[in-house]
Enzyme design. Structure first.
Site, mmCIF file in Angstrom:
data_model
loop_
_atom_site.group_PDB
_atom_site.id
_atom_site.type_symbol
_atom_site.label_atom_id
_atom_site.label_comp_id
_atom_site.label_asym_id
_atom_site.label_seq_id
_atom_site.Cartn_x
_atom_site.Cartn_y
_atom_site.Cartn_z
ATOM 1 N N LYS A 58 6.685 -10.897 -17.296
ATOM 2 C CA LYS A 58 7.276 -10.779 -15.956
ATOM 3 C C LYS A 58 6.327 -11.287 -14.872
ATOM 4 C CE LYS A 58 5.973 -6.026 -14.738
ATOM 5 N NZ LYS A 58 6.498 -4.732 -14.270
ATOM 6 N N ASP A 59 5.022 -11.437 -15.168
ATOM 7 C CA ASP A 59 4.063 -11.954 -14.198
ATOM 8 C C ASP A 59 3.898 -13.462 -14.276
ATOM 9 O OD1 ASP A 59 3.521 -9.380 -13.311
ATOM 10 O OD2 ASP A 59 1.868 -9.098 -14.718
ATOM 11 N N ARG A 103 12.626 -5.679 -5.955
ATOM 12 C CA ARG A 103 13.764 -5.540 -6.873
ATOM 13 C C ARG A 103 14.117 -4.079 -7.090
ATOM 14 N NH1 ARG A 103 13.872 -3.924 -12.031
ATOM 15 N NH2 ARG A 103 11.589 -3.930 -12.105
ATOM 16 N N ARG A 104 13.122 -3.256 -7.371
ATOM 17 C CA ARG A 104 13.379 -1.833 -7.595
ATOM 18 C C ARG A 104 13.870 -1.162 -6.318
ATOM 19 N NH1 ARG A 104 7.721 -1.563 -10.855
ATOM 20 N NH2 ARG A 104 8.526 -1.932 -12.963
ATOM 21 N N ARG A 121 0.427 0.081 -5.144
ATOM 22 C CA ARG A 121 -0.370 -0.882 -5.899
ATOM 23 C C ARG A 121 -1.331 -0.126 -6.797
ATOM 24 N NH1 ARG A 121 -1.980 -5.885 -4.474
ATOM 25 N NH2 ARG A 121 -2.865 -5.744 -6.553
ATOM 26 N N ARG A 127 -1.572 4.584 -10.323
ATOM 27 C CA ARG A 127 -0.230 4.847 -9.779
ATOM 28 C C ARG A 127 0.260 6.237 -10.188
ATOM 29 N NH1 ARG A 127 3.186 -0.848 -9.820
ATOM 30 N NH2 ARG A 127 1.410 -2.231 -9.544
ATOM 31 N N CYS A 212 13.116 -16.725 -6.205
ATOM 32 C CA CYS A 212 13.673 -16.746 -4.857
ATOM 33 C C CYS A 212 13.131 -15.614 -4.001
ATOM 34 C CB CYS A 212 15.198 -16.728 -4.899
ATOM 35 S SG CYS A 212 15.952 -15.129 -5.197
#
Length: 286
Positions: A58-59, A103-104, A121, A127, A212
């Site tokens: 995903k990165d 997104r979340r 972050r 986290r 995007c």
């Protein structure tokens, strides 16, 4: 990972600290999006300081740099997002949820317009430690599973509730395209079904314009010889969410992902969302 297929293989770990690692206080989207986790590591391989790169898929930007090849995608772990601190149903009215992901945030705001959001972050343990300061935080389930920290999960969010990020829970291994010693070894850890799914999701994101400016998500699954991919784009505030799915041959995953992106953009109003966002397409972050 490679020792599982080559038990006698000598592997030296090369640690590359990226700009994003060195600046945990800056939101990822302000540093240029997901590429900030990949570019410096990719340069280490291109310059010969390392032989392979291992990324969270995903990165990884949708365009592979010249001279490198995405040589293998091993089996995927749990792709779902998860909540720590509270289940979705138990979040109080007006509760505060921390996440660094547009997104979340957009999908949760769509489900629960009453919620408020803060940025987040840091690595996974950091986290988790910060979770006590909020009503809940959102992380990828796979990260907690891999670190043996799944006991902190209050709820795993099904894709029907929150569509995962492109490539979430998959590992992407790159090497030099012309490294004919290393490449065959890396290719032995390839998992064909996962590769088809990741190719479909990356095709979807690529067709949106690289990555995007709007919150976007895609998740593909295999059933027999077929592939099903579901994609989403949304406004950052979650007020508008466009979501569609397509099915087709698994071997045509990338093309199927691109077709789904075109459907959302041109037939379901996605272009209007992009125009209304007031931003140029830039790499996203999750």
């Amino acid at each position: 990972m490679l020792r599982s297929v080559e038990p006698n293989l000598a592997v030296e770990l090369v640690i590359v600290e990226t700009h994003a690692d060195r600046n945990p206080q800056i939101p990822i989207e302000q540093m240029g999006g997901k590429g900030v986790f990949a570019k410096e590591i990719q340069h280490a391989v291109l310059e010969g300081r390392a032989d392979i790169t291992v990324h969270s898929a995903k990165d990884l930007p949708t365009v592979t740099p010249e001279g490198l090849v995405l040589a293998a995608v091993p089996p995927r772990w749990d792709p779902r997002d998860c909540l720590i601190g509270s289940t979705l149903e138990d979040l109080p009215q007006g509760g505060v949820v921390a996440t660094g992901s547009l997104r979340r945030r957009a999908q949760l705001a769509h489900l629960r317009p009453d919620l408020r959001f803060e940025g987040l972050r840091g690595n996974v343990p950091t986290r988790i430690e910060k979770a006590k300061d909020y009503d809940a935080i959102v992380l990828a389930s796979a990260g907690l599973d891999r670190l043996g920290l799944a006991e902190h999960i209050a709820e795993r969010l099904e894709p029907e509730v929150m569509l995962p990020q492109v490539g979430q829970a998959a590992i992407a291994v790159e090497c030099r395209k012309d490294d004919y010693d290393v490449r065959p070894v890396v290719e032995r850890i390839e998992h064909t079904a996962t590769r088809h799914c990741v190719d479909a999701e990356r095709g979807f994101l690529s067709e949106l314009g690289g990555d995007c400016s709007l919150p976007a998500a895609a998740h593909a699954t295999i059933a027999g010889d077929g592939l099903r991919i579901e994609g989403l784009i949304a406004t950052p505030d979650g007020r508008r969410v466009l979501r569609e799915e397509m099915t087709g041959p698994a071997s045509a995953g990338a093309a199927l992902g691109r077709s789904l992106a075109n459907l959302l953009l041109h037939d379901r109003g996605g272009e209007e969302l992009l125009k209304g966002s007031g931003a140029e397409p830039v790499p996203g972050a999750d």
